[in-house]
Design a protein around this motif. Structure first.
Motif, short mmCIF file in Angstrom:
data_model
loop_
_atom_site.label_atom_id
_atom_site.label_comp_id
_atom_site.label_asym_id
_atom_site.label_seq_id
_atom_site.Cartn_x
_atom_site.Cartn_y
_atom_site.Cartn_z
N ASN A 17 66.87 -17.39 99.87
CA ASN A 17 66.07 -18.62 99.88
C ASN A 17 64.77 -18.42 100.64
N LYS A 18 64.87 -17.79 101.80
CA LYS A 18 63.68 -17.57 102.63
C LYS A 18 62.70 -16.61 101.94
N GLN A 19 63.22 -15.52 101.37
CA GLN A 19 62.36 -14.52 100.74
C GLN A 19 61.74 -15.01 99.44
N GLN A 20 62.50 -15.77 98.65
CA GLN A 20 62.06 -16.16 97.32
C GLN A 20 61.55 -17.60 97.23
N GLY A 21 61.71 -18.36 98.31
CA GLY A 21 61.29 -19.76 98.28
C GLY A 21 62.24 -20.66 97.50
N PHE A 22 63.48 -20.24 97.38
CA PHE A 22 64.48 -21.05 96.67
C PHE A 22 65.12 -22.04 97.64
N ASP A 23 65.89 -22.95 97.08
CA ASP A 23 66.63 -23.92 97.87
C ASP A 23 68.06 -24.00 97.32
N TRP A 24 68.75 -22.85 97.35
CA TRP A 24 70.11 -22.78 96.82
C TRP A 24 71.12 -22.94 97.94
N ASP A 25 72.27 -23.46 97.59
CA ASP A 25 73.42 -23.53 98.49
C ASP A 25 74.65 -23.15 97.71
N ILE A 26 75.63 -22.58 98.40
CA ILE A 26 76.91 -22.29 97.77
C ILE A 26 78.03 -22.85 98.63
N ARG A 27 79.13 -23.20 97.97
CA ARG A 27 80.34 -23.63 98.65
C ARG A 27 81.38 -22.54 98.45
N ILE A 28 82.13 -22.23 99.51
CA ILE A 28 83.13 -21.18 99.43
C ILE A 28 84.47 -21.73 99.88
N GLY A 29 85.51 -21.45 99.08
CA GLY A 29 86.87 -21.83 99.42
C GLY A 29 87.73 -20.58 99.53
N VAL A 30 88.50 -20.48 100.62
CA VAL A 30 89.37 -19.32 100.84
C VAL A 30 90.79 -19.82 101.08
N ASN A 31 91.72 -19.28 100.30
CA ASN A 31 93.13 -19.59 100.47
C ASN A 31 93.93 -18.31 100.55
N THR A 32 95.11 -18.39 101.14
CA THR A 32 96.00 -17.26 101.29
C THR A 32 97.32 -17.61 100.63
N GLY A 33 97.85 -16.71 99.83
CA GLY A 33 99.14 -16.96 99.19
C GLY A 33 99.42 -15.97 98.09
N GLU A 34 100.56 -16.17 97.48
CA GLU A 34 101.01 -15.29 96.39
C GLU A 34 100.28 -15.63 95.10
N ILE A 35 99.98 -14.59 94.32
CA ILE A 35 99.33 -14.77 93.03
C ILE A 35 100.06 -13.92 91.99
#
Length: 152
Positions: free
Chosen positions: A56-74
Motif C-alpha cells: 500500500n505504501k509503495q504503490q499508493g493502494f488502500d487494500w486490507d485483508i482479513r485472516i482467519g486461523v483455525n487448528t484441527g483435523e482435516i
C-alpha cells in the motif's frame, strides 16, 4: 501481490491450497503435523498483513485483508482426474473460513483452539463468542503481535 503472500506462506512451511477470486487458502501440518504449525500459520498471517501495508505504501493502494486461523483435523485428497487438484475440507476448514469472515480488515483472527496453542508466544485480545453463519458461536481472539520479549 500474490508473490509477496506466497513468500509468507513458504517461509513458514505452509502449503498454498488455492486462490479463488480474492480468497487465499493455505494450510500447515500437511502432510505431517507438528506443534509449530499453528505458530507458523499465525506468523504467516502477521507477515501477510505487513506485506499488504508495505505494498500500500509503495504503490499508493488502500487494500486490507482479513485472516482467519483455525487448528484441527482435516481431510485431504486429489479432486478431478482430468485436471488433478489437491484440496482439503472438513469442519476445521469451515471454521477458518468463518474466522476470516468475522475478522476485521488488517487483523489476524484465531479460534480458541489455535489461541490455546499460541498464547505463550503472541499478545492476543479476546473477542468473546461471535455468532457465525452455519456454525453458530465461535470463541475468537485477535492476534496483535509476537510478544515483545520474543521479538527483535
Amino acid at each position: 501481490m500474490t508473490k509477496r503472500l506466497d513468500s509468507c506462506v513458504w517461509a513458514n512451511k505452509l502449503i498454498l491450497i488455492k486462490t479463488i477470486g480474492d480468497s487465499y487458502f493455505a494450510v500447515g501440518g500437511v502432510p505431517k503435523k507438528t506443534r509449530k504449525d499453528p505458530i507458523q500459520a499465525v506468523i504467516s498471517g502477521l507477515q501477510m498483513q505487513d506485506a499488504v501495508k508495505t505494498i500500500n505504501k509503495q504503490q499508493g493502494f488502500d487494500w486490507d485483508i482479513r485472516i482467519g486461523v483455525n487448528t484441527g483435523e482435516i481431510a485431504a485428497g486429489v479432486l478431478n482426474t482430468k485436471r488433478p487438484m489437491f484440496d482439503v475440507w472438513g469442519s476445521a476448514v469451515n471454521i477458518a473460513s468463518r474466522l476470516q469472515e468475522a475478522g476485521a480488515p488488517g487483523r489476524v483472527n484465531v479460534s480458541e483452539e489455535t489461541y490455546r496453542k499460541i498464547y505463550p508466544y503472541f499478545d492476543c485480545e479476546e473477542r468473546g463468542n461471535i455468532d457465525t453463519k452455519n456454525v453458530g458461536e465461535i470463541s475468537m481472539y485477535y492476534v496483535n503481535r509476537i510478544k515483545k520479549e520474543l521479538s527483535a
